[in-house]
Scaffold this motif. Sequence first.
Motif, PDB file in Angstrom:
ATOM      1  N   THR A   2      55.135  50.523   7.003  1.00 26.20           N
ATOM      2  CA  THR A   2      55.506  49.791   5.797  1.00 26.20           C
ATOM      3  C   THR A   2      54.653  48.541   5.677  1.00 26.20           C
ATOM      4  O   THR A   2      53.889  48.196   6.587  1.00 26.20           O
ATOM      5  CB  THR A   2      57.010  49.407   5.831  1.00 26.20           C
ATOM      6  OG1 THR A   2      57.423  48.963   4.546  1.00 26.20           O
ATOM      7  CG2 THR A   2      57.284  48.325   6.861  1.00 26.20           C
ATOM      8  N   ASP A   3      54.746  47.863   4.545  1.00 26.29           N
ATOM      9  CA  ASP A   3      54.045  46.598   4.346  1.00 26.29           C
ATOM     10  C   ASP A   3      54.935  45.477   4.873  1.00 26.29           C
ATOM     11  O   ASP A   3      55.987  45.191   4.287  1.00 26.29           O
ATOM     12  CB  ASP A   3      53.731  46.372   2.868  1.00 26.29           C
ATOM     13  CG  ASP A   3      52.733  47.385   2.331  1.00 26.29           C
ATOM     14  OD1 ASP A   3      51.806  47.740   3.073  1.00 26.29           O
ATOM     15  OD2 ASP A   3      52.898  47.831   1.175  1.00 26.29           O
ATOM     16  N   VAL A   4      54.547  44.864   5.979  1.00 25.13           N
ATOM     17  CA  VAL A   4      55.358  43.807   6.572  1.00 25.13           C
ATOM     18  C   VAL A   4      54.755  42.446   6.275  1.00 25.13           C
ATOM     19  O   VAL A   4      53.538  42.299   6.167  1.00 25.13           O
ATOM     20  CB  VAL A   4      55.520  43.989   8.098  1.00 25.13           C
ATOM     21  CG1 VAL A   4      56.115  45.349   8.424  1.00 25.13           C
ATOM     22  CG2 VAL A   4      54.195  43.808   8.824  1.00 25.13           C
ATOM     23  N   ARG A   5      55.636  41.473   6.140  1.00 23.06           N
ATOM     24  CA  ARG A   5      55.205  40.107   5.866  1.00 23.06           C
ATOM     25  C   ARG A   5      54.866  39.389   7.170  1.00 23.06           C
ATOM     26  O   ARG A   5      55.601  39.463   8.145  1.00 23.06           O
ATOM     27  CB  ARG A   5      56.306  39.342   5.127  1.00 23.06           C
ATOM     28  CG  ARG A   5      56.572  39.839   3.718  1.00 23.06           C
ATOM     29  CD  ARG A   5      57.724  39.081   3.079  1.00 23.06           C
ATOM     30  NE  ARG A   5      58.988  39.366   3.775  1.00 23.06           N
ATOM     31  CZ  ARG A   5      59.749  40.424   3.515  1.00 23.06           C
ATOM     32  NH1 ARG A   5      59.359  41.312   2.612  1.00 23.06           N
ATOM     33  NH2 ARG A   5      60.890  40.617   4.165  1.00 23.06           N
ATOM     34  N   LEU A   6      53.750  38.662   7.153  1.00 20.66           N
ATOM     35  CA  LEU A   6      53.373  37.749   8.224  1.00 20.66           C
ATOM     36  C   LEU A   6      53.143  36.399   7.565  1.00 20.66           C
ATOM     37  O   LEU A   6      52.558  36.325   6.485  1.00 20.66           O
ATOM     38  CB  LEU A   6      52.106  38.230   8.934  1.00 20.66           C
ATOM     39  CG  LEU A   6      52.165  39.637   9.541  1.00 20.66           C
ATOM     40  CD1 LEU A   6      50.804  40.038  10.073  1.00 20.66           C
ATOM     41  CD2 LEU A   6      53.220  39.721  10.640  1.00 20.66           C
ATOM     42  N   TRP A   7      53.586  35.337   8.206  1.00 16.50           N
ATOM     43  CA  TRP A   7      53.521  34.041   7.545  1.00 16.50           C
ATOM     44  C   TRP A   7      53.385  32.925   8.576  1.00 16.50           C
ATOM     45  O   TRP A   7      53.497  33.146   9.775  1.00 16.50           O
ATOM     46  CB  TRP A   7      54.755  33.831   6.669  1.00 16.50           C
ATOM     47  CG  TRP A   7      56.029  33.557   7.436  1.00 16.50           C
ATOM     48  CD1 TRP A   7      56.618  32.343   7.661  1.00 16.50           C
ATOM     49  CD2 TRP A   7      56.879  34.523   8.071  1.00 16.50           C
ATOM     50  NE1 TRP A   7      57.766  32.493   8.394  1.00 16.50           N
ATOM     51  CE2 TRP A   7      57.952  33.818   8.654  1.00 16.50           C
ATOM     52  CE3 TRP A   7      56.830  35.918   8.216  1.00 16.50           C
ATOM     53  CZ2 TRP A   7      58.970  34.460   9.371  1.00 16.50           C
ATOM     54  CZ3 TRP A   7      57.844  36.551   8.922  1.00 16.50           C
ATOM     55  CH2 TRP A   7      58.898  35.828   9.486  1.00 16.50           C
ATOM     56  N   GLY A   8      53.152  31.733   8.064  1.00 15.75           N
ATOM     57  CA  GLY A   8      53.029  30.588   8.949  1.00 15.75           C
ATOM     58  C   GLY A   8      52.607  29.350   8.194  1.00 15.75           C
ATOM     59  O   GLY A   8      52.833  29.238   6.977  1.00 15.75           O
ATOM     60  N   TRP A   9      51.956  28.423   8.920  1.00 10.36           N
ATOM     61  CA  TRP A   9      51.549  27.142   8.375  1.00 10.36           C
ATOM     62  C   TRP A   9      50.129  26.826   8.831  1.00 10.36           C
ATOM     63  O   TRP A   9      49.690  27.266   9.892  1.00 10.36           O
ATOM     64  CB  TRP A   9      52.496  26.041   8.842  1.00 10.36           C
ATOM     65  CG  TRP A   9      53.922  26.295   8.454  1.00 10.36           C
ATOM     66  CD1 TRP A   9      54.564  25.848   7.339  1.00 10.36           C
ATOM     67  CD2 TRP A   9      54.878  27.059   9.186  1.00 10.36           C
ATOM     68  NE1 TRP A   9      55.860  26.297   7.327  1.00 10.36           N
ATOM     69  CE2 TRP A   9      56.088  27.050   8.450  1.00 10.36           C
ATOM     70  CE3 TRP A   9      54.846  27.783  10.391  1.00 10.36           C
ATOM     71  CZ2 TRP A   9      57.241  27.701   8.877  1.00 10.36           C
ATOM     72  CZ3 TRP A   9      55.983  28.441  10.821  1.00 10.36           C
ATOM     73  CH2 TRP A   9      57.172  28.392  10.070  1.00 10.36           C
ATOM     74  N   ASP A  10      49.442  26.058   8.011  1.00 13.99           N
ATOM     75  CA  ASP A  10      48.074  25.648   8.344  1.00 13.99           C
ATOM     76  C   ASP A  10      47.728  24.446   7.476  1.00 13.99           C
ATOM     77  O   ASP A  10      48.525  24.031   6.612  1.00 13.99           O
ATOM     78  CB  ASP A  10      47.092  26.807   8.093  1.00 13.99           C
ATOM     79  CG  ASP A  10      45.868  26.756   9.004  1.00 13.99           C
ATOM     80  OD1 ASP A  10      45.443  25.633   9.333  1.00 13.99           O
ATOM     81  OD2 ASP A  10      45.354  27.822   9.384  1.00 13.99           O
TER      82      ASP A  10
END
Length: 487
Positions: free
Chosen positions: A38-46
Motif C-alpha cells: 500500500t501507499d504508506v505515509r512517512l513524515w518528519g521535520w527539517d
Amino acid sequence: MKRKNILLLLLCTAAVTMQAKVRLPHLIADNMIVQHDTDVRLWGWDKPGSKIKATVSWSSQTATATAAKDGTWQLTVRTPQAGYTPLSVTFDDGEKTTVSGILSGEVWVCAGQSNMEIPVKGFPNCPVEGSQEIVATAAKWKNKIHYCKVPSVMSMKPLDDAQCWWKPTDISTVMEQSAVGFFFARMLNQALDVPVGLIEANKGGSRVESWLSRDYLKAHTDEPLDSQAIVKKYSWDYHRPLLWGNGTFHPILNYTVKGILYYQGCSNVDYPSGDYANRLAELAREWRTAFGEGNIPFYIVQIAPFTYGGGKDGTVAAYLREQQQKASEIIPNSDIVCTNDCVYPWESGQIHPTQKKPVGERLAFIALNHDYGFKDIRCESASFKSMEIKGDTCYIRLKNDYGGISRFEDIEGFEVAGADRVFHKAVAGHFWVPGNDPRNESIFVTSSEVSKPVAVRYCFKNFQIGNLGNNAQLPVLPFRTDDWPMK
C-alpha cells in the motif's frame, strides 16, 4: 580572543547542521512494521525549504518532499508484499538517515484502557493466564511480531511525536507487550504467515471522552475543556477528557494502519451511558478520518463481568455493554467480542480478569473472517433475535447461532419478569418443534414465580456469568427483551 571566535563559529555551524538534518518521529524507526502492499505515509521535520528524498531497499522508487515553513514534511512510498526479509528506507536532505530492520506486514492499533494495556506479565495482583508459556515460547515470534508502546501522556494540545520504540517480540520484550495484543497478533501470524505490527496507544481508566476531540466535546458534551476546570472536576487524571487523545493517540495518526482494536468502557460505567454508543461511533469516525484510509476495521471488546456500583446484581454495567453492542451496530465495518465467559466465578472484584487469550483470539477470528477472506472461521457471538410468549413460557430465538446452541441443559443466566418488572431466576433449555422451519429452533425460558411473563433477560447484570454459546461455542451476548429505563 580569536580562539574563542573560532570555537563559537564551530559550535554555531554544528548547531545549524544538527537543525538541518532530517528528524523523524519515533514511530518511523528501526524494526518498524509497515502496512504491506500500500501507499504508506512517512513524515518528519527539517529546516524549512529543505528538499527531502526517500529511497527504499525493495525497489527503485524514490519519493520527495519539501519542508514547509514550520519544518514539517510528508511523503508516501509504495510498500512491497508482506514478508520476513528486512528492509530499509534512506532519507536524504544532503545528509543521509537510514531506518533499517523494517518488515512489511499487517499493522493494527491496540486502543482503550487497562484491559488492553495490561502486559503479558500482568499488573500487581492481576496475573495473565498463560504468561509463562508465552515467555517460554517467545523466541518463535521474533521477527514475526513487533510492537510499539506509546507512553500514556496528557496534553492540552495535540502532540505530533511520542517517546516510543519498535521492539521485536522475544523473551526479553514480550512481558511488557499488551497481552490481548499479543494473542491477537500470534493468531494472525499463524493464519496469514506474515509479520504483524502492533501500535499500543491506550490509558488505563480512561473514558471515551478522554479520546474525543475538543470540537466534538465542546459541541456535544458538558465536559470542561479548560485545564484548571478539568483538574477541578476530575481529580483522577485518567478520567479527564480530551487530554489522552491529544497526548497519547494523536502522535500515531499519520501512520498507515490496517485497523483498530478497542477495549474500553469500564470507566464509563456509572456515568450517563445513554450517549456512549454515539460517542464511541464519533470516536471511530474521528480516528478513521485522521488515518485517512477510509472505514478501516474498528473492533470492540465488550467489558467483562465485574462488581460495579450496585453489587453483583446491579445493572449499570449491563446498560454499558448494551451501548457497546449498539455502537458495533451503528459503526460501519465494526464488530464486537463478547467476554461474558472470560472471567472466573472468584473474579467478581477483579477489574482485570486473567483470561486474555480468548479475547485476543476472538478479535483475530473477526479480523480473519472480515478482512482476510477466512469465511469458514465462525467469529460472531449469538445475539437476541425475537421472543414469543405462550402461557407461562417465553421462547427466545437467536441470530448468528451457526445452526444451534452449545448446550441443551443446565443453562445459566436467564431471568424472567412479569408486569411488576421484578426479575426472577429462570429455567431455560433447548426447544424444537419438528419440521424444517428454522424458526422452530429456540430456547424456552420459564419461572415458577412468574405465571404471566412479559420480559426476559440474559446475563443482564454487573457480574453474571452465563454458560450458553452458539454452535461455534462463542458466548451469547448479554441481552434484554424489555426497554425499561435504568433504575
